[in-house]
Design a protein around this motif. Structure first.
Motif, mmCIF file in Angstrom:
data_model
loop_
_atom_site.group_PDB
_atom_site.id
_atom_site.type_symbol
_atom_site.label_atom_id
_atom_site.label_comp_id
_atom_site.label_asym_id
_atom_site.label_seq_id
_atom_site.Cartn_x
_atom_site.Cartn_y
_atom_site.Cartn_z
ATOM 1 N N THR A 1 0.666 -1.241 0.099
ATOM 2 C CA THR A 1 0.080 0.107 -0.039
ATOM 3 C C THR A 1 0.724 1.275 0.067
ATOM 4 N N THR A 2 2.043 1.344 -0.215
ATOM 5 C CA THR A 2 2.993 2.277 -0.154
ATOM 6 C C THR A 2 2.629 3.460 -1.005
ATOM 7 N N HIS A 3 2.235 3.004 -2.202
ATOM 8 C CA HIS A 3 1.957 3.946 -3.226
ATOM 9 C C HIS A 3 0.392 4.509 -3.161
ATOM 10 N N MET A 4 -0.418 3.873 -2.097
ATOM 11 C CA MET A 4 -1.681 4.582 -2.235
ATOM 12 C C MET A 4 -1.755 5.747 -1.087
ATOM 13 N N ASP A 5 -2.680 6.618 -1.180
ATOM 14 C CA ASP A 5 -3.114 7.743 -0.532
ATOM 15 C C ASP A 5 -3.230 7.265 0.974
ATOM 16 N N ASP A 6 -2.563 8.164 1.869
ATOM 17 C CA ASP A 6 -2.630 7.938 3.278
ATOM 18 C C ASP A 6 -4.081 7.186 3.674
ATOM 19 N N PHE A 7 -5.009 8.374 3.561
ATOM 20 C CA PHE A 7 -6.193 7.724 4.152
ATOM 21 C C PHE A 7 -7.260 6.558 3.382
ATOM 22 N N ARG A 8 -6.643 6.511 2.247
ATOM 23 C CA ARG A 8 -7.236 5.314 1.390
ATOM 24 C C ARG A 8 -6.841 4.072 2.335
ATOM 25 N N VAL A 9 -5.800 4.139 3.107
ATOM 26 C CA VAL A 9 -5.545 2.758 3.775
ATOM 27 C C VAL A 9 -6.034 2.976 5.087
ATOM 28 N N ILE A 10 -5.892 4.192 5.820
ATOM 29 C CA ILE A 10 -5.922 4.411 6.936
ATOM 30 C C ILE A 10 -7.721 4.185 7.451
ATOM 31 N N LEU A 11 -8.593 4.727 6.730
ATOM 32 C CA LEU A 11 -10.076 4.706 6.986
ATOM 33 C C LEU A 11 -10.674 3.325 7.052
ATOM 34 N N PRO A 12 -10.632 2.467 5.841
ATOM 35 C CA PRO A 12 -10.905 1.188 5.951
ATOM 36 C C PRO A 12 -10.415 0.533 7.021
ATOM 37 N N GLY A 13 -9.209 0.430 7.642
ATOM 38 C CA GLY A 13 -8.457 -0.101 8.596
ATOM 39 C C GLY A 13 -9.315 0.222 10.006
ATOM 40 N N MET A 14 -9.505 1.399 9.953
ATOM 41 C CA MET A 14 -10.202 1.766 11.417
ATOM 42 C C MET A 14 -11.483 1.216 11.424
ATOM 43 N N TRP A 15 -12.409 1.211 10.260
ATOM 44 C CA TRP A 15 -13.594 0.443 10.431
ATOM 45 C C TRP A 15 -13.569 -1.105 10.638
ATOM 46 N N ILE A 16 -12.602 -1.776 10.263
ATOM 47 C CA ILE A 16 -12.403 -3.033 10.455
ATOM 48 C C ILE A 16 -12.206 -3.171 12.002
ATOM 49 N N MET A 17 -11.335 -2.361 12.407
ATOM 50 C CA MET A 17 -10.791 -2.395 13.840
ATOM 51 C C MET A 17 -12.036 -2.186 14.990
ATOM 52 N N ALA A 18 -12.817 -1.014 14.389
ATOM 53 C CA ALA A 18 -13.817 -0.362 14.983
ATOM 54 C C ALA A 18 -15.148 -1.591 15.437
ATOM 55 N N ILE A 19 -15.313 -2.335 14.581
ATOM 56 C CA ILE A 19 -16.566 -3.278 14.687
ATOM 57 C C ILE A 19 -15.920 -4.664 15.401
ATOM 58 N N ALA A 20 -14.563 -4.913 15.635
ATOM 59 C CA ALA A 20 -14.011 -6.006 15.965
ATOM 60 C C ALA A 20 -14.810 -6.516 17.490
ATOM 61 N N PRO A 21 -14.992 -5.514 18.313
ATOM 62 C CA PRO A 21 -15.612 -6.019 19.631
ATOM 63 C C PRO A 21 -16.883 -6.654 19.424
ATOM 64 N N LEU A 22 -17.634 -6.431 18.489
ATOM 65 C CA LEU A 22 -18.940 -7.226 18.258
ATOM 66 C C LEU A 22 -18.787 -8.772 18.513
ATOM 67 N N ILE A 23 -17.707 -9.072 18.150
ATOM 68 C CA ILE A 23 -17.561 -10.838 18.273
ATOM 69 C C ILE A 23 -17.583 -11.187 19.870
ATOM 70 N N ILE A 24 -16.986 -10.443 20.712
ATOM 71 C CA ILE A 24 -16.828 -10.465 22.074
ATOM 72 C C ILE A 24 -18.024 -10.221 22.733
ATOM 73 N N VAL A 25 -18.941 -9.243 22.207
ATOM 74 C CA VAL A 25 -20.279 -9.079 22.620
ATOM 75 C C VAL A 25 -21.353 -10.214 22.408
ATOM 76 N N LEU A 26 -21.031 -10.765 21.403
ATOM 77 C CA LEU A 26 -22.083 -12.138 21.165
ATOM 78 C C LEU A 26 -21.378 -13.143 21.982
ATOM 79 N N TYR A 27 -19.975 -13.431 21.806
ATOM 80 C CA TYR A 27 -19.418 -14.378 22.400
ATOM 81 C C TYR A 27 -18.467 -14.194 23.578
ATOM 82 N N PRO A 28 -19.053 -13.841 24.676
ATOM 83 C CA PRO A 28 -17.775 -13.526 25.820
ATOM 84 C C PRO A 28 -17.045 -14.834 26.455
#
Length: 522
Positions: A328-355
């Motif tokens: 991803t070195t050739h890509m614009d910074d936020f084209r990499v940053i924002l999708p990664g943030m969304w993936i990480m943001a919804i990660a706790p849903l798993i442990i909410v459903l399966y603690p």
């Protein structure tokens, strides 16, 4: 690095502090870490990476030795409120990033920060493996003092600090690498610069041709010449050899001037804004240290491989960042940053459903996938915007979000106390569960016949409910869930973390036009 993994459970279990009390301690320590961390960033600009590292490591060694061998709360306070801020905090804010920026050029910097991110996380993997192995071992008694597995692990971190200090003394230098083929604003290659050489000498000669290495103080003169000019242009009545008070006052004046200059950069405000926006999602990292270990231990016992679960994140961040950075070195910074943030943001849903232990493991996997996209790229983005010669101070201003760090520490500790409390009544003085039944000696009394006393590997536990009727089939508690009257609410706990995390990428998306801007205030 390994200390922060066990510090929370170390304080609550071995010093018998409540979750809220521990949160207050970590919150106050966080305030001091911010103050000393910002000071360290300024210090790097003034005296360089080498001398800042040597001072900070010296203080950290003293503080860690106190944590290793003391059991008093007053000694704990001295270690956490003085030596830790003077040591680890000085090392933690800006220092490493300044060194990396000076040892890389703009074109290759994203890849360099990806490699560095992986190396940093390798320390987490090693620490988690050590903790997991040592937690399953017995206590040791040396000169009448009980050393639990956690305390013995802290001794291992003390030894690692000593080794780091030796390495810094022997090999750490203030150097800059630059290339005319990949120039950087503010960096001047001096006439006496030498050809850069790789670790393998001639084997890497062709790969780094065109790169020069030189003493940082010769190549980035902007900040140092400005500092020297203070004394040349100051009050003419002052002696040419200014006294200590004059030097201190002029140094403060210089710092204020540099801060004022940086505050006129839109890039500074852009980074400060981004820093505050990612605080909610960053609480997932804090949750991995402050919530997940006590969550798993209190619900599933001391033998749960807590830190192997935690090592999933570090192992992923060891392997994946160089790969992701290269792709991803050739890509614009936020084209990499924002999708990664969304993936990480919804990660706790798993442990909410399966603690459960499995749910926590899957949460760490999802968190890691998102993190390796956005977090290393943010470091590279920050370094790209940092003005040459003022990197330390720029990084310090860019991380002003740390001022609310103590509040987030306390908030997470509050969540523990509210939704996943400790059970000190079912633990001994060293934090072990009272899970071992000891048959009471038959002394002829009615209270001793047919009963056992619950205890740990160290001692019997006091309390009437630890005298268990053998015929009743009641077990001594291996977990807080088996402790009488203990209650928790795992779904609510992790739902709060989930909702907070989602707020970050949403806010970044709203402010994306500002964050992507290039112009500076004039």
């Amino acid at each position: 690095r390994g200390l922060r993994f066990v510090l929370y459970t170390y304080i609550t279990n071995e010093f018998h502090f409540s979750d809220k009390h521990t949160g207050a301690i970590l919150g106050l320590k966080g305030v001091l870490d911010v103050v000393f961390g910002l000071s360290g960033s300024i210090l790097v600009d003034l005296i360089g990476v080498r001398y800042t590292s040597l001072f900070a490591l010296s203080m950290a060694i003293v503080g860690r030795s106190i944590l290793c061998f003391s059991r008093s709360s007053s000694a704990l306070y001295v270690a956490l409120f003085f030596f830790s801020p003077c040591g680890e905090a000085l090392l933690g804010t800006g220092l490493y990033r300044v060194a990396l920026k000076k040892l890389s050029t703009p074109r290759i910097r994203p890849f360099v920060f990806g490699i560095a991110y992986a190396i940093q996380n390798s320390a987490g993997v090693i620490a988690d493996i050590f903790i997991t192995i040592m937690r399953n071992g017995p206590d040791s008694v040396i000169m009448g003092m009980v050393f639990t597995p956690t305390r013995k692990f802290i001794i291992v971190t003390f030894i690692s600090l000593l080794l780091s200090f030796i390495i810094a003394v022997l090999w750490l230098r203030d150097l800059t690498i630059a290339s005319e083929l990949d120039p950087e604003e503010g960096v001047i290659i001096p006439y006496n610069a030498k050809d850069a050489k790789g670790l393998c000498g001639c084997c890497l000669k062709n790969k780094i041709s065109g790169y020069k290495v030189f003493d940082t103080w010769y190549g980035t003169r902007q900040i140092h010449s400005t500092y020297d000019d203070i004394f040349k242009n100051s009050d003419e009545n002052v002696s040419s050899s200014p006294n200590s008070i004059h030097m201190i006052s002029e140094s403060i004046y210089w710092i204020i001037q540099q801060v004022k200059d940086l505050l006129f950069y839109t890039d500074t405000w852009r980074l400060m804004t981004f820093g505050f926006l990612v605080v909610p999602i960053g609480m997932q990292w804090l949750s991995s240290d402050l919530i997940m270990p006590p969550f798993l231990e209190r619900r599933y016992g001391e033998n749960v491989p807590i830190y192997m679960v935690q090592s999933i994140n570090f192992a992923g961040c060891l392997i994946l960042p160089p790969i992701v950075s290269a792709l991803t070195t050739h890509m614009d910074d936020f084209r990499v940053i924002l999708p990664g943030m969304w993936i990480m943001a919804i990660a706790p849903l798993i442990i909410v459903l399966y603690p459960t232990i499995l749910g926590a493991s899957l949460w760490q996997i999802s968190l890691t996938i998102g993190e390796v996209f956005w977090s290393p790229r943010v470091l590279s983005w920050t370094a790209r915007l940092a003005p040459t010669g003022k990197e330390g101070l720029f990084f310090a201003l860019a991380t002003t979000r740390a001022i609310i760090g103590p509040a987030t520490d306390y908030f997470l500790c509050y969540l523990n106390s509210a939704y996943n409390p400790n059970c000190p009544d079912c633990r001994d003085d060293y934090g072990h569960f009272c899970s071992i039944p000891f048959e009471l000696p038959d002394n002829g009394s009615s209270t001793s016949q047919g009963f056992v006393q619950c205890g740990s590997q160290e001692s019997l536990c006091s309390g009437s409910f630890f005298e268990v009727d053998k015929s009743g089939g009641v077990l001594c508690p291996n977990t807080c869930m088996e402790c009488p009257e203990w209650e928790s609410d795992a779904q609510t706990l992790w739902s709060i973390i989930l909702l907070l995390s989602i707020a970050s990428p949403f806010a970044v998306w709203i402010l994306l036009p500002f964050l992507q801007g290039e112009k500076k205030c004039q």
